[in-house]
Design a protein around this motif. Structure first.
Motif, PDB file in Angstrom:
ATOM      1  N   PHE A  92      60.424  19.500  36.320  1.00 38.38           N
ATOM      2  CA  PHE A  92      59.882  18.388  35.536  1.00 38.38           C
ATOM      3  C   PHE A  92      59.783  18.690  34.052  1.00 38.38           C
ATOM      4  CE2 PHE A  92      56.127  20.760  37.042  1.00 38.38           C
ATOM      5  CZ  PHE A  92      55.562  21.111  35.822  1.00 38.38           C
ATOM      6  N   ILE A  93      59.940  19.946  33.649  1.00 35.15           N
ATOM      7  CA  ILE A  93      59.766  20.260  32.226  1.00 35.15           C
ATOM      8  C   ILE A  93      60.805  19.565  31.353  1.00 35.15           C
ATOM      9  CG2 ILE A  93      58.657  22.480  32.685  1.00 35.15           C
ATOM     10  CD1 ILE A  93      61.291  23.838  31.907  1.00 35.15           C
ATOM     11  N   LYS A  94      61.867  19.035  31.967  1.00 38.10           N
ATOM     12  CA  LYS A  94      62.906  18.334  31.211  1.00 38.10           C
ATOM     13  C   LYS A  94      62.714  16.821  31.226  1.00 38.10           C
ATOM     14  CE  LYS A  94      66.333  21.956  32.061  1.00 38.10           C
ATOM     15  NZ  LYS A  94      67.698  22.288  32.539  1.00 38.10           N
ATOM     16  N   THR A  95      61.589  16.362  31.793  1.00 35.07           N
ATOM     17  CA  THR A  95      61.367  14.925  31.924  1.00 35.07           C
ATOM     18  C   THR A  95      60.559  14.370  30.759  1.00 35.07           C
ATOM     19  OG1 THR A  95      59.290  15.136  33.172  1.00 35.07           O
ATOM     20  CG2 THR A  95      61.360  15.194  34.428  1.00 35.07           C
ATOM     21  N   HIS A  96      60.682  13.080  30.551  1.00 29.35           N
ATOM     22  CA  HIS A  96      59.905  12.417  29.506  1.00 29.35           C
ATOM     23  C   HIS A  96      58.436  12.301  29.900  1.00 29.35           C
ATOM     24  CE1 HIS A  96      63.217  11.420  26.829  1.00 29.35           C
ATOM     25  NE2 HIS A  96      63.933  11.080  27.893  1.00 29.35           N
ATOM     26  N   GLU A  97      58.154  12.262  31.188  1.00 28.86           N
ATOM     27  CA  GLU A  97      56.760  12.209  31.624  1.00 28.86           C
ATOM     28  C   GLU A  97      56.032  13.496  31.258  1.00 28.86           C
ATOM     29  OE1 GLU A  97      53.154  11.056  33.458  1.00 28.86           O
ATOM     30  OE2 GLU A  97      54.848  10.004  32.552  1.00 28.86           O
ATOM     31  N   PHE A  98      56.702  14.618  31.457  1.00 29.23           N
ATOM     32  CA  PHE A  98      56.109  15.895  31.049  1.00 29.23           C
ATOM     33  C   PHE A  98      55.899  15.928  29.541  1.00 29.23           C
ATOM     34  CE2 PHE A  98      56.858  20.370  29.652  1.00 29.23           C
ATOM     35  CZ  PHE A  98      55.654  20.891  30.099  1.00 29.23           C
ATOM     36  N   ALA A  99      56.881  15.443  28.779  1.00 30.93           N
ATOM     37  CA  ALA A  99      56.754  15.405  27.324  1.00 30.93           C
ATOM     38  C   ALA A  99      55.562  14.565  26.906  1.00 30.93           C
ATOM     39  CB  ALA A  99      58.029  14.863  26.689  1.00 30.93           C
ATOM     40  N   ARG A 100      55.355  13.451  27.575  1.00 28.80           N
ATOM     41  CA  ARG A 100      54.210  12.602  27.252  1.00 28.80           C
ATOM     42  C   ARG A 100      52.894  13.349  27.487  1.00 28.80           C
ATOM     43  NH1 ARG A 100      50.415   9.972  29.627  1.00 28.80           N
ATOM     44  NH2 ARG A 100      51.146  10.521  31.725  1.00 28.80           N
ATOM     45  N   ILE A 101      52.812  14.062  28.608  1.00 30.31           N
ATOM     46  CA  ILE A 101      51.595  14.810  28.923  1.00 30.31           C
ATOM     47  C   ILE A 101      51.353  15.901  27.881  1.00 30.31           C
ATOM     48  CG2 ILE A 101      50.578  16.413  30.591  1.00 30.31           C
ATOM     49  CD1 ILE A 101      51.888  14.739  32.794  1.00 30.31           C
ATOM     50  N   VAL A 102      52.398  16.629  27.519  1.00 27.56           N
ATOM     51  CA  VAL A 102      52.262  17.695  26.523  1.00 27.56           C
ATOM     52  C   VAL A 102      51.811  17.128  25.183  1.00 27.56           C
ATOM     53  CG1 VAL A 102      53.526  19.413  25.164  1.00 27.56           C
ATOM     54  CG2 VAL A 102      53.927  19.215  27.626  1.00 27.56           C
ATOM     55  N   ASN A 103      52.409  16.024  24.778  1.00 22.66           N
ATOM     56  CA  ASN A 103      52.125  15.446  23.468  1.00 22.66           C
ATOM     57  C   ASN A 103      50.721  14.856  23.360  1.00 22.66           C
ATOM     58  OD1 ASN A 103      54.682  16.142  22.597  1.00 22.66           O
ATOM     59  ND2 ASN A 103      55.554  14.125  22.990  1.00 22.66           N
ATOM     60  N   GLU A 104      50.071  14.640  24.485  1.00 16.68           N
ATOM     61  CA  GLU A 104      48.714  14.096  24.473  1.00 16.68           C
ATOM     62  C   GLU A 104      47.682  15.112  24.952  1.00 16.68           C
ATOM     63  OE1 GLU A 104      48.954  10.695  26.981  1.00 16.68           O
ATOM     64  OE2 GLU A 104      50.262   9.549  25.614  1.00 16.68           O
ATOM     65  N   SER A 105      48.112  16.351  25.114  1.00 15.86           N
ATOM     66  CA  SER A 105      47.263  17.351  25.767  1.00 15.86           C
ATOM     67  C   SER A 105      46.482  18.193  24.763  1.00 15.86           C
ATOM     68  CB  SER A 105      48.138  18.276  26.620  1.00 15.86           C
ATOM     69  OG  SER A 105      47.379  19.315  27.192  1.00 15.86           O
ATOM     70  N   ASP A 106      45.326  18.683  25.193  1.00 17.82           N
ATOM     71  CA  ASP A 106      44.606  19.664  24.392  1.00 17.82           C
ATOM     72  C   ASP A 106      44.761  21.064  25.000  1.00 17.82           C
ATOM     73  OD1 ASP A 106      43.018  19.299  26.591  1.00 17.82           O
ATOM     74  OD2 ASP A 106      41.127  19.279  25.492  1.00 17.82           O
ATOM     75  N   ASN A 107      45.859  21.259  25.731  1.00 17.18           N
ATOM     76  CA  ASN A 107      46.258  22.585  26.195  1.00 17.18           C
ATOM     77  C   ASN A 107      47.410  23.091  25.330  1.00 17.18           C
ATOM     78  OD1 ASN A 107      44.589  22.565  28.710  1.00 17.18           O
ATOM     79  ND2 ASN A 107      45.959  20.866  29.245  1.00 17.18           N
TER      80      ASN A 107
END
Length: 323
Positions: A92-107
């Motif tokens: 999933f690291i290549k998916t846009h859903e993962f990108a969305r989670i990363v871009n909104e994350s405080d991790n």
């Protein structure tokens, strides 16, 4: 999440050390350099704690995952303030859903992957390779794969360039300003993903190219750019400051807090700024609001184009670049 974190992960056989200071850190490299072992050790530690024989030293909790299906990706959304290690076995690291989670994350995320991840805005400075220390054969540390920011990334080992053409990633205020900084042709690629196609147009032109990009978010393009630029028959130099807005902030044109520029990791909260480029833009807009230097990303303010201010911008360029 903000901050710069020193991480040590070790057992009685191997010792890893890395420093993370942005929301995305990428580790690339060849097989048999210890990347998989790093994830395995963290997985053991996550499950067994000290009984695993692994020691993890960091101010933040470090965890690793190997999810079996993409549905488990949602677990990441429930986590806060972690440094999360993932590898390419998590498809999933290549998916846009993962990108969305990363871009909104405080991790913070440390991603071990040989392929580029174009959906993520990661910095050239935060791409690492893994090497084994030759002295002990036990101490493993990340080694930067690409040049430090602010240096010229010169694919032909040329230390100097007087460009015939400047190609900018920025199609708005940055390109407009650089067209005044340089006397030569200054073209916009209209986005980082189009730069490699543009430099291919000059393959047989004999022109020396200077390519200017936002280094804070250009990391995913480096592999392809390197291959394409190496095939050019002329000199092709990459200049990758953090961003155009960073150049303006660092030039002295605008009064800024030096700590913000020197220790950006303490200010650029990953919840609001997917990359430092976004942070510098917001900071510059805030610092110049209601002043004669008010910044507009769509079009450069004429106040930045006075000869005095253009000289301050030119002064930010590496000495190898002849204007």
């Amino acid at each position: 999440m903000v901050g710069k974190y020193d991480i040590k992960i070790y057992d009685n056989k191997v010792h890893y050390h890395l420093i993370v200071k942005r929301n995305i850190t990428i580790i690339q490299g060849n097989s048999a350099t210890g990347k998989t072992t790093l994830i395995d050790m963290l997985l053991d530690y996550s499950q067994l704690g000290k009984n695993s024989g692994v020691t993890v030293v960091c101010e933040r909790k470090c965890v690793a995952f190997r999810f079996q299906n993409d549905m488990q990706l949602q677990i990441l959304q429930t986590m806060h303030g972690y440094i999360i290690f993932l590898d390419e076995n998590n498809s999933f690291i290549k998916t846009h859903e993962f990108a969305r989670i990363v871009n909104e994350s405080d991790n913070y995320f440390v991603i071990i992957c040989r392929d580029a991840l174009p959906q993520l805005p990661y910095s050239i400075e935060e791409i690492y390779g893994m090497r084994i220390n030759k002295e002990s054969q036990k101490y493993i540390e990340p080694k930067k794969t690409y040049n430090e920011l602010y240096n010229i990334y010169n694919l032909h080992d040329s230390k100097e360039i007087k460009p015939d053409t400047v190609i900018t990633e920025d199609s708005n205020s940055g390109n407009e300003c650089f067209s005044h900084v340089f006397e030569c042709e200054c073209r916009s690629a209209e986005g980082k993903s189009k730069i490699t196609a543009m430099i291919s147009e000059y393959k047989n032109s004999g022109k020396d190219l200077l390519v200017i990009v936002d280094g804070a978010a250009f990391g995913s393009e480096m592999q392809l750019f390197s291959r394409k630029a190496a095939n050019c028959n002329n000199k092709c130099v990459l200049y990758a400051p953090e961003s155009f807005e960073y150049l303006l902030l660092n030039s002295g044109i605008v009064e800024v807090d030096e700590n913000v520029l020197e220790n950006t990791y303490d200010y650029a909260d990953s919840r609001y700024y997917p990359s430092w480029e976004r942070f510098y833009t917001a900071y510059l807009i805030e610092r110049t609001k209601d002043t004669v230097l008010h910044y507009n990303k769509a079009r450069i303010n004429e106040a930045y184009l006075t000869e005095g201010n253009l000289e301050k911008i030119r002064a930010q360029l590496p000495e190898q670049i002849e204007v």
